[in-house]
Scaffold this motif. Structure first.
Motif, mmCIF file in Angstrom:
data_model
loop_
_atom_site.group_PDB
_atom_site.id
_atom_site.type_symbol
_atom_site.label_atom_id
_atom_site.label_comp_id
_atom_site.label_asym_id
_atom_site.label_seq_id
_atom_site.Cartn_x
_atom_site.Cartn_y
_atom_site.Cartn_z
ATOM 1 N N GLN A 1 7.778 25.574 -58.732
ATOM 2 C CA GLN A 1 8.003 24.399 -58.137
ATOM 3 C C GLN A 1 8.505 24.751 -56.577
ATOM 4 O OE1 GLN A 1 10.916 22.579 -60.092
ATOM 5 N NE2 GLN A 1 10.919 20.671 -58.915
ATOM 6 N N VAL A 2 7.855 23.972 -55.780
ATOM 7 C CA VAL A 2 8.216 24.048 -54.154
ATOM 8 C C VAL A 2 9.444 23.146 -54.127
ATOM 9 C CG1 VAL A 2 7.276 23.414 -51.960
ATOM 10 C CG2 VAL A 2 5.729 24.063 -53.728
ATOM 11 N N GLN A 3 10.252 23.873 -53.647
ATOM 12 C CA GLN A 3 11.793 23.250 -53.317
ATOM 13 C C GLN A 3 11.996 23.609 -51.558
ATOM 14 O OE1 GLN A 3 14.403 24.687 -56.156
ATOM 15 N NE2 GLN A 3 14.437 22.830 -57.071
ATOM 16 N N LEU A 4 12.445 22.741 -51.011
ATOM 17 C CA LEU A 4 12.644 22.509 -49.545
ATOM 18 C C LEU A 4 14.134 22.314 -49.548
ATOM 19 C CD1 LEU A 4 9.626 20.917 -48.533
ATOM 20 C CD2 LEU A 4 10.026 23.348 -48.209
ATOM 21 N N VAL A 5 15.074 23.029 -48.991
ATOM 22 C CA VAL A 5 16.474 22.544 -48.397
ATOM 23 C C VAL A 5 16.659 22.531 -47.077
ATOM 24 C CG1 VAL A 5 18.894 23.087 -49.191
ATOM 25 C CG2 VAL A 5 17.101 23.561 -50.606
ATOM 26 N N GLU A 6 16.775 21.396 -46.601
ATOM 27 C CA GLU A 6 17.175 21.169 -45.190
ATOM 28 C C GLU A 6 18.811 21.286 -45.054
ATOM 29 O OE1 GLU A 6 14.356 17.780 -45.583
ATOM 30 O OE2 GLU A 6 15.788 18.483 -46.828
ATOM 31 N N SER A 25 11.149 28.944 -50.765
ATOM 32 C CA SER A 25 11.008 30.355 -51.704
ATOM 33 C C SER A 25 9.967 31.189 -50.750
ATOM 34 C CB SER A 25 10.671 30.040 -52.807
ATOM 35 O OG SER A 25 9.349 29.185 -52.707
ATOM 36 N N ARG A 26 9.845 32.268 -51.282
ATOM 37 C CA ARG A 26 8.829 33.156 -50.662
ATOM 38 C C ARG A 26 7.475 32.585 -51.003
ATOM 39 N NH1 ARG A 26 8.046 35.857 -46.806
ATOM 40 N NH2 ARG A 26 10.026 36.866 -47.026
ATOM 41 N N TYR A 27 7.153 32.111 -52.293
ATOM 42 C CA TYR A 27 6.000 31.720 -52.377
ATOM 43 C C TYR A 27 5.692 30.310 -51.453
ATOM 44 C CZ TYR A 27 2.265 29.281 -54.865
ATOM 45 O OH TYR A 27 1.107 28.442 -55.099
ATOM 46 N N THR A 28 6.589 29.744 -51.387
ATOM 47 C CA THR A 28 6.347 28.477 -50.431
ATOM 48 C C THR A 28 6.132 28.762 -48.929
ATOM 49 O OG1 THR A 28 7.666 26.956 -51.897
ATOM 50 C CG2 THR A 28 7.398 26.382 -49.589
ATOM 51 N N ARG A 67 11.395 19.862 -25.652
ATOM 52 C CA ARG A 67 12.894 19.523 -25.898
ATOM 53 C C ARG A 67 13.191 20.077 -27.189
ATOM 54 N NH1 ARG A 67 15.599 14.815 -27.300
ATOM 55 N NH2 ARG A 67 13.735 13.688 -27.979
ATOM 56 N N PHE A 68 12.230 20.015 -28.250
ATOM 57 C CA PHE A 68 12.349 20.483 -29.769
ATOM 58 C C PHE A 68 11.542 21.899 -29.565
ATOM 59 C CE2 PHE A 68 13.639 16.549 -31.992
ATOM 60 C CZ PHE A 68 14.429 16.187 -31.183
ATOM 61 N N ARG A 69 11.903 22.832 -30.547
ATOM 62 C CA ARG A 69 11.465 23.920 -30.698
ATOM 63 C C ARG A 69 11.452 24.329 -32.192
ATOM 64 N NH1 ARG A 69 12.113 29.732 -30.409
ATOM 65 N NH2 ARG A 69 14.492 29.346 -30.131
ATOM 66 N N ILE A 70 10.198 24.638 -32.831
ATOM 67 C CA ILE A 70 10.129 25.385 -34.332
ATOM 68 C C ILE A 70 10.139 26.702 -34.049
ATOM 69 C CG2 ILE A 70 7.759 25.013 -34.345
ATOM 70 C CD1 ILE A 70 8.312 23.930 -37.165
ATOM 71 N N SER A 71 10.673 27.383 -34.984
ATOM 72 C CA SER A 71 10.679 28.965 -35.464
ATOM 73 C C SER A 71 10.613 29.338 -36.838
ATOM 74 C CB SER A 71 11.682 29.630 -34.723
ATOM 75 O OG SER A 71 12.989 29.343 -34.885
ATOM 76 N N ALA A 72 10.311 30.193 -37.126
ATOM 77 C CA ALA A 72 10.223 30.680 -38.710
ATOM 78 C C ALA A 72 10.918 32.134 -38.787
ATOM 79 C CB ALA A 72 9.021 30.646 -39.226
ATOM 80 N N ASP A 73 11.795 32.403 -39.868
ATOM 81 C CA ASP A 73 12.140 33.647 -39.941
ATOM 82 C C ASP A 73 11.474 34.171 -41.361
ATOM 83 O OD1 ASP A 73 13.830 35.821 -40.974
ATOM 84 O OD2 ASP A 73 15.562 35.239 -39.753
ATOM 85 N N ASN A 74 10.708 34.951 -41.192
ATOM 86 C CA ASN A 74 9.899 35.514 -42.371
ATOM 87 C C ASN A 74 10.778 35.990 -43.487
ATOM 88 O OD1 ASN A 74 7.336 36.231 -43.726
ATOM 89 N ND2 ASN A 74 8.005 38.446 -43.482
ATOM 90 N N ALA A 75 11.841 36.984 -42.990
ATOM 91 C CA ALA A 75 12.533 37.715 -44.024
ATOM 92 C C ALA A 75 13.534 36.602 -44.652
ATOM 93 C CB ALA A 75 13.867 38.776 -43.172
ATOM 94 N N LYS A 76 13.919 35.692 -44.077
ATOM 95 C CA LYS A 76 14.983 34.565 -44.725
ATOM 96 C C LYS A 76 14.085 33.380 -45.450
ATOM 97 C CE LYS A 76 18.797 35.523 -41.698
ATOM 98 N NZ LYS A 76 19.778 34.842 -40.799
ATOM 99 N N THR A 77 12.759 33.383 -45.185
ATOM 100 C CA THR A 77 11.987 32.450 -45.321
ATOM 101 C C THR A 77 12.400 31.046 -45.146
ATOM 102 O OG1 THR A 77 12.666 32.146 -47.824
ATOM 103 C CG2 THR A 77 10.534 33.725 -47.589
ATOM 104 N N THR A 78 12.777 30.758 -43.954
ATOM 105 C CA THR A 78 13.396 29.621 -43.306
ATOM 106 C C THR A 78 12.660 29.350 -42.263
ATOM 107 O OG1 THR A 78 15.609 30.332 -44.326
ATOM 108 C CG2 THR A 78 15.779 28.798 -42.609
#
Length: 129
Positions: A1-6, A25-28, A67-78
């Motif tokens: 199940q795909v879950q996203l928590v903001e 999650s890692r899968y997501t 003005r807005f910037r997206i980034s991703a942390d692979n270790a934290k899957t965030t």
């Protein structure tokens, strides 16, 4: 199940900054692109930016670039959304959402609302003095 928590929303003064987080999650993280959207009362949901965590490719809506910037942390899957120089007009509920990578036609995510299959609960951002 795909879950996203903001998380990370709140009250900020005009000109201030906030960083939103979307934890998955890692899968997501490995199988979906993550997009950020926002929606105000009575308005349509508006795309901001998306990212594919495993390759770092992004797509910005032009009005948010710079003005807005997206980034991703692979270790934290965030996935993060850094928002700078905020204005009262940025007051909205901000959502992250997941788009299956298998549905993409290239290695770049898209900001097409209907392609996003799973949504977080949203986090309120209020810009006010």
């Amino acid at each position: 199940q795909v879950q996203l928590v903001e998380s990370g929303g709140g009250l900020v003064q005009p000109g201030g900054s906030l960083r939103l987080s979307c934890t998955t999650s890692r899968y997501t993280y490995d199988n979906y692109a993550i997009g950020w959207f926002r929606q105000g009362h009575g308005n349509e949901r508006e795309p901001i930016v998306c990212i594919i965590g495993i390759n770092g490719n992004t797509d910005y809506r032009d009005s948010f670039r710079g003005r807005f910037r997206i980034s991703a942390d692979n270790a934290k899957t965030t996935v993060y959304l850094q928002m700078n120089n905020l204005e009262p007009e940025d007051t909205d509920v901000y959502y992250c959402a997941a788009l299956p990578l298998r549905n993409l036609r290239s290695d770049i995510c898209v900001l097409t609302l209907r392609e996003y299959k799973y949504w977080g609960q949203g986090t309120q951002v209020t810009v006010s003095s």
